[in-house]
Scaffold this active site. Structure first.
Site, PDB file in Angstrom:
ATOM      1  N   ASP A  54      56.606  23.823  33.809  1.00 21.07           N
ATOM      2  CA  ASP A  54      57.116  25.201  33.887  1.00 21.07           C
ATOM      3  C   ASP A  54      57.861  25.607  32.613  1.00 21.07           C
ATOM      4  O   ASP A  54      57.671  26.691  32.084  1.00 21.07           O
ATOM      5  CB  ASP A  54      58.098  25.342  35.063  1.00 21.07           C
ATOM      6  CG  ASP A  54      57.373  25.622  36.366  1.00 21.07           C
ATOM      7  OD1 ASP A  54      56.134  25.688  36.350  1.00 21.07           O
ATOM      8  OD2 ASP A  54      58.055  25.768  37.392  1.00 21.07           O
ATOM      9  N   GLU A  79      63.027  31.017  35.135  1.00 18.66           N
ATOM     10  CA  GLU A  79      63.921  30.253  36.001  1.00 18.66           C
ATOM     11  C   GLU A  79      64.578  29.087  35.260  1.00 18.66           C
ATOM     12  O   GLU A  79      65.720  28.723  35.519  1.00 18.66           O
ATOM     13  CB  GLU A  79      63.103  29.721  37.186  1.00 18.66           C
ATOM     14  CG  GLU A  79      63.893  28.886  38.149  1.00 18.66           C
ATOM     15  CD  GLU A  79      63.094  28.557  39.407  1.00 18.66           C
ATOM     16  OE1 GLU A  79      61.879  28.825  39.445  1.00 18.66           O
ATOM     17  OE2 GLU A  79      63.701  28.017  40.340  1.00 18.66           O
ATOM     18  N   ASP A 153      57.661  33.790  36.224  1.00 13.09           N
ATOM     19  CA  ASP A 153      57.618  32.615  37.099  1.00 13.09           C
ATOM     20  C   ASP A 153      56.307  31.892  36.789  1.00 13.09           C
ATOM     21  O   ASP A 153      55.234  32.349  37.192  1.00 13.09           O
ATOM     22  CB  ASP A 153      57.674  33.013  38.581  1.00 13.09           C
ATOM     23  CG  ASP A 153      57.949  31.789  39.460  1.00 13.09           C
ATOM     24  OD1 ASP A 153      57.731  30.663  38.976  1.00 13.09           O
ATOM     25  OD2 ASP A 153      58.369  31.961  40.619  1.00 13.09           O
ATOM     26  N   ILE A 155      54.836  29.160  37.799  1.00 15.22           N
ATOM     27  CA  ILE A 155      54.081  28.883  39.038  1.00 15.22           C
ATOM     28  C   ILE A 155      55.024  29.103  40.219  1.00 15.22           C
ATOM     29  O   ILE A 155      55.998  28.376  40.385  1.00 15.22           O
ATOM     30  CB  ILE A 155      53.519  27.444  39.061  1.00 15.22           C
ATOM     31  CG1 ILE A 155      52.146  27.416  38.384  1.00 15.22           C
ATOM     32  CG2 ILE A 155      53.321  26.933  40.488  1.00 15.22           C
ATOM     33  CD1 ILE A 155      51.013  28.089  39.141  1.00 15.22           C
ATOM     34  N   ASP A 156      54.721  30.133  40.970  1.00 15.50           N
ATOM     35  CA  ASP A 156      55.472  30.365  42.198  1.00 15.50           C
ATOM     36  C   ASP A 156      54.793  29.581  43.324  1.00 15.50           C
ATOM     37  O   ASP A 156      53.602  29.305  43.262  1.00 15.50           O
ATOM     38  CB  ASP A 156      55.469  31.864  42.520  1.00 15.50           C
ATOM     39  CG  ASP A 156      56.317  32.172  43.747  1.00 15.50           C
ATOM     40  OD1 ASP A 156      57.442  31.649  43.821  1.00 15.50           O
ATOM     41  OD2 ASP A 156      55.848  32.912  44.616  1.00 15.50           O
ATOM     42  N   THR A 158      55.826  26.416  44.408  1.00 16.15           N
ATOM     43  CA  THR A 158      55.725  25.057  43.849  1.00 16.15           C
ATOM     44  C   THR A 158      55.246  24.033  44.870  1.00 16.15           C
ATOM     45  O   THR A 158      54.396  23.195  44.555  1.00 16.15           O
ATOM     46  CB  THR A 158      57.124  24.622  43.364  1.00 16.15           C
ATOM     47  OG1 THR A 158      57.685  25.695  42.633  1.00 16.15           O
ATOM     48  CG2 THR A 158      57.051  23.390  42.526  1.00 16.15           C
ATOM     49  N   ASP A 307      60.600  36.061  40.862  1.00 18.00           N
ATOM     50  CA  ASP A 307      59.592  36.123  41.933  1.00 18.00           C
ATOM     51  C   ASP A 307      59.110  37.559  42.163  1.00 18.00           C
ATOM     52  O   ASP A 307      57.968  37.782  42.551  1.00 18.00           O
ATOM     53  CB  ASP A 307      60.184  35.671  43.284  1.00 18.00           C
ATOM     54  CG  ASP A 307      60.592  34.213  43.304  1.00 18.00           C
ATOM     55  OD1 ASP A 307      59.845  33.387  42.764  1.00 18.00           O
ATOM     56  OD2 ASP A 307      61.658  33.902  43.882  1.00 18.00           O
TER      57      ASP A 307
HETATM   58  C1  2IP Z   1      59.856  30.019  45.851  1.00 17.94           C
HETATM   59  C2  2IP Z   1      58.533  30.038  46.591  1.00 17.94           C
HETATM   60  C3  2IP Z   1      58.833  29.800  48.037  1.00 17.94           C
HETATM   61  C4  2IP Z   1      59.596  30.953  48.619  1.00 17.94           C
HETATM   62  C5  2IP Z   1      60.867  31.161  47.791  1.00 17.94           C
HETATM   63  C6  2IP Z   1      60.602  31.259  46.286  1.00 17.94           C
HETATM   64  O1  2IP Z   1      59.620  29.956  44.482  1.00 17.94           O
HETATM   65  O2  2IP Z   1      57.836  31.225  46.422  1.00 17.94           O
HETATM   66  O3  2IP Z   1      57.626  29.595  48.686  1.00 17.94           O
HETATM   67  O4  2IP Z   1      59.899  30.681  49.951  1.00 17.94           O
HETATM   68  O5  2IP Z   1      61.455  32.342  48.203  1.00 17.94           O
HETATM   69  O6  2IP Z   1      61.772  31.373  45.583  1.00 17.94           O
HETATM   70  P1  2IP Z   1      58.913  30.998  51.180  1.00 17.94           P
HETATM   71  O7  2IP Z   1      57.628  30.241  50.950  1.00 17.94           O
HETATM   72  O8  2IP Z   1      59.662  30.570  52.373  1.00 17.94           O
HETATM   73  O9  2IP Z   1      58.691  32.461  51.076  1.00 17.94           O
HETATM   74  P2  2IP Z   1      59.319  28.522  43.699  1.00 17.94           P
HETATM   75  O10 2IP Z   1      58.239  27.808  44.445  1.00 17.94           O
HETATM   76  O11 2IP Z   1      58.886  28.995  42.343  1.00 17.94           O
HETATM   77  O12 2IP Z   1      60.638  27.803  43.711  1.00 17.94           O
HETATM   78 CA    CA Z   2      59.273  31.324  42.461  1.00 19.98          CA
END
Ligand code: 2IP
Ligand code: CA
Length: 386
Positions: A54, A79, A153, A155-156, A158, A307
């Site tokens: 990342d 991030e 971001d 990769i969201d 993760t 995000d």
């Molecule tokens: C996370 C990811 C999670 C989400 C959370 C984000 O970002 O998208 O899946 O939670 O809010 O911050 P949820 O899946 O419960 O919506 P990252 O994976 O980049 O930490």
């Molecule tokens: Ca994210």
């Protein structure tokens, strides 16, 4: 502006390529999933391989965009910090060097003996990204990059990216989890107002090529600046009479129970009625953008500026938006009948430290049609504690 949008698409493609590479190339894949396969001598680093990838992508984006648009230097955020600690406890500042060899050497000082992995990553970041083939109409897009800043971001979602499930069956087009929910999110916002103006969502794992079995991606973009609204996607379908809502699996009982009846699900258990559950904040925003859901409701401050910024710009381009849930409910309870305030991206939360400074505190509602926002707020206004 067209140039900047093209550049954002281009860097999102590079990030998507690195995301696919880390799953395709054995030396990288082993590091990516190592945490799951048991103890290892170099544990401290292995736990952080995804973070290293990342950080590297963020640095590539800073490097590539900063070179093309010097006005953006110092205004490209993500991030992660690029200060990285290796297994020996030394601090290494990860950055893109002048040559692939130099970048590989720098990465090796973090990756220890993993030479093949360092070289694969370095080659990928120095490769020219396919330039974005975004063609914009001649609309006078005069927002100068010096007024903008960027949230990335790399990769969201993760957990889903590392878990890598490929066989999660979509429900009404919405994948409840798996690789599909891992996305690259890039947003540009107005430095002065904090409004999101330009967004790119890249889906690195959109589908597998039936012949080569390789993953293929796709991307979407949107512009919402002044009176200009442009988007790679058609506007969402007309509002469903009974809205379909997408929620995090972590969303609590009271919110589910309040929203269930709104979408035809009496007890809010999501059993095939209007409530849908999916992983990934970016992916749920994408579901609204694609018209697969009418709104994404989140009651917690568990998403961050990186995000929401890019997807929010695309939603605005399509006539929707993202509001701060707690603020909207407060205004409503105070009798304010105007449109609730949209999220902004230039204001750190007061009294918070680290990543929390950029949390979307108090939750959010992303919507395609204002009447669904209104219905969601009306339903949630009855939930104690929100
Ligand atoms: C996370 C990811 C999670 C989400 C959370 C984000 O970002 O998208 O899946 O939670 O809010 O911050 P949820 O899946 O419960 O919506 P990252 O994976 O980049 O930490
Ligand atoms: Ca994210």
């Amino acid at each position: 502006m067209a140039g900047l949008l093209q550049a954002l698409v281009g860097v999102s493609e590079k990030a998507a390529q690195v995301a696919r590479l880390c799953r395709r190339e054995e030396p990288l894949f082993q590091l990516l999933v190592a945490e799951k396969t048991g103890p290892d001598r170099n544990r401290r680093f292995l736990q952080d391989f995804k973070t290293l990838a990342d950080v590297l992508i963020q640095e590539v984006i800073k490097h590539d965009l900063g070179k093309e648009f010097p006005e953006l230097r110092g205004h490209i955020h993500g991030e992660e910090s690029n200060e990285f600690r290796n297994a020996q406890g030394e601090t290494v500042t990860v950055r893109v060097c002048a040559t692939p060899g130099d970048t590989a050497a720098l990465l090796l000082s973090v990756l220890g003996p993993e030479r093949a992995a360092a070289e694969l990553l370095a080659a990928a970041v120095h490769r020219d990204a396919a330039p974005g083939d975004v063609e914009l109409p001649d609309a006078a897009l005069s927002v100068p990059p010096r007024d903008l800043a960027i949230w990335i971001d790399p990769i969201d979602s993760t957990n889903e990216y590392i878990g890598g499930r490929e066989d999660v069956a979509p429900v009404d087009g919405i994948a409840p989890g798996g690789l599909r929910s891992a996305l690259v999110l890039i947003g540009a916002y107005d430095r002065h107002t904090g409004c999101p103006v330009l967004g790119v969502i890249n889906e690195p794992f959109f589908r597998r090529d039936p012949l080569t079995r390789r993953w293929q991606g796709r991307y979407h973009w949107g512009v919402a600046y002044g009176d200009t609204r442009l988007c790679s996607l058609s506007p969402p379908p007309p509002p469903r009479p009974t809205p379909r809502l997408v929620l995090s699996r972590a969303e609590g009982g009271p919110v589910r129970a309040a929203l269930g009846p709104l979408c035809g699900d009496g007890d809010g258990d999501g059993d095939g009625h209007g409530l849908r559950f999916a992983a990934g904040a970016g992916y749920k925003l994408l579901c609204v953008i694609l018209g697969l859901a009418d709104a994404y409701v989140l009651s917690e401050g568990s998403t961050f500026a990186w995000d929401a910024c890019g997807p929010h710009a695309i939603l605005r381009a399509l006539g929707g938006g993202v509001v701060a849930l707690a603020g909207a409910l407060r205004a409503r309870r105070a009798g304010d009948t105007g449109p609730p305030p949209e999220l902004v991206y230039n204001r750190p939360a007061e009294g918070a430290a680290g990543a929390e400074r950029w949390a979307n505190r108090g939750g959010l509602v992303a919507y395609a049609h204002p009447q669904h926002l209104e219905a969601v707020l009306a339903a949630l206004a009855t939930v104690p504690g929100l």
